[in-house]
Write an enzyme that holds these catalytic residues in place. Sequence first.
Site, PDB file in Angstrom:
ATOM      1  N   HIS A   1       0.801  -1.234   0.000  1.00  0.00           N
ATOM      2  CA  HIS A   1       0.000   0.000   0.000  1.00  0.00           C
ATOM      3  C   HIS A   1       0.835   1.287   0.000  1.00  0.00           C
ATOM      4  CE1 HIS A   1      -3.517  -2.331   0.124  1.00  0.00           C
ATOM      5  NE2 HIS A   1      -3.708  -2.418   1.417  1.00  0.00           N
TER       6      HIS A   1
ATOM      7  N   HIS B   1      -9.875   2.065   0.206  1.00  0.00           N
ATOM      8  CA  HIS B   1      -9.776   0.913   1.109  1.00  0.00           C
ATOM      9  C   HIS B   1     -10.883   0.936   2.161  1.00  0.00           C
ATOM     10  CE1 HIS B   1      -7.886  -2.206   3.613  1.00  0.00           C
ATOM     11  NE2 HIS B   1      -7.034  -2.421   2.618  1.00  0.00           N
TER      12      HIS B   1
ATOM     13  N   GLU C   1     -11.808  -3.490  -3.237  1.00  0.00           N
ATOM     14  CA  GLU C   1     -10.796  -2.557  -3.738  1.00  0.00           C
ATOM     15  C   GLU C   1     -10.603  -2.724  -5.244  1.00  0.00           C
ATOM     16  OE1 GLU C   1      -7.197  -3.010  -1.217  1.00  0.00           O
ATOM     17  OE2 GLU C   1      -8.505  -4.319  -0.042  1.00  0.00           O
TER      18      GLU C   1
END
Length: 389
Positions: A138, A209, A347
């Site tokens: 991420h 997210h 996502e």
Amino acid sequence: GRPRGRDPARRARVPQISATSMPVKRVREAADGGASADIRPFGKHGDEEVRLITLCLGKMVVKVSTFGATITSVVVPNALGEQMETVLGFGEHAPYESCPYFGCTVGRFANRIAKGKFSLEGKQIDLPARNDRGNHLHGGARGWDKRVWALREASSTSCKLALRSEAGDEGYPGTVDATVSFALEWPARIAIEYALSTDATTVVNPTNHSYFNLSDGGATDVLDHEIMVFAETYLPTDATCIPTGELKPVSGAMDLRRPTPIFRGIGAADGGNGYDHNYVLAASAGAHEDGRGLRRAAWVRSPKTGIELTVLTTEPGIQICASNHLDGTCTGHAGRVYGPNAGLCLETQHYPDSVNHAHFPSTVLKPGEVFSSRTVYAFFSSASATEHT
């Protein structure tokens, strides 16, 4: 007493969101007559002020924080018209500093990069953060979720946030200018649009997210939610969630092409490790298109509230994650303790570790190009919620 079941034939009647059955009405100009945006202080990140923007359309209320370009709350009506929280989040800024990825914009690169290494235009890139079992996750230790974004535009129904990610940010080459827009659309849709440009070749893969719980916003788990994913294949992974490179036909617990309660397959998914996989969305421009360049990615329904959610996107993949990792250390809205499977992440993104798989859709962005992406979360409330006695 025991919940009363529904007609099995009804179970398969997934709403068909299309250009004809649900026309999109954009409301960027504030359908309520141009009312000004509701913008309030939300806390501080170091010396930087964090603000909270509240967007409203009918009974839909969405709140966005400038910290991490984060969706903190999504309230929609249930089958009885009662307003319900549908995402995991916090009513103040402080928990977002320590509880990772709740509702945030992930960047530069969502999901994982194996060992934080890849080759770009003949040069080896070695990202310093190994923040997930030896892999880069991420965007690194201080990704876009831990940055305060600038508020560029706002109305009562939409807002646009901007961030400059300088060259070398978390080891990535090139300075990237990013914007993300959140807009409410009639009757109960959230449209998220990304636009990214760079001054040097780099890689990008942003996503949102949010953890969804259509029953009670995370007070209980999502195992009774029905889910359907519009994908024929998915990406199997190794023990550290890095794709093997295979596009594997869905089967068994990984086959979600029909509405399936999450509890039915999660114990068998990935050898008992649960759902945390990227599904390869159908590429054909047939039944999965809505007529505006979006394809249907997933559909979710709570049998308790009758709230349904359809995800539409321009992205080639969707990561389905049933929050197996949540452990009760974070307490959110209305004192809800977020334990295992409290939320479901949907996502939309390019594939994880795509920088190391030439046959995956490219995430390379070059000077003069603009990366653009659009995802819509479309809510609907049916009158067929399971009744409890």
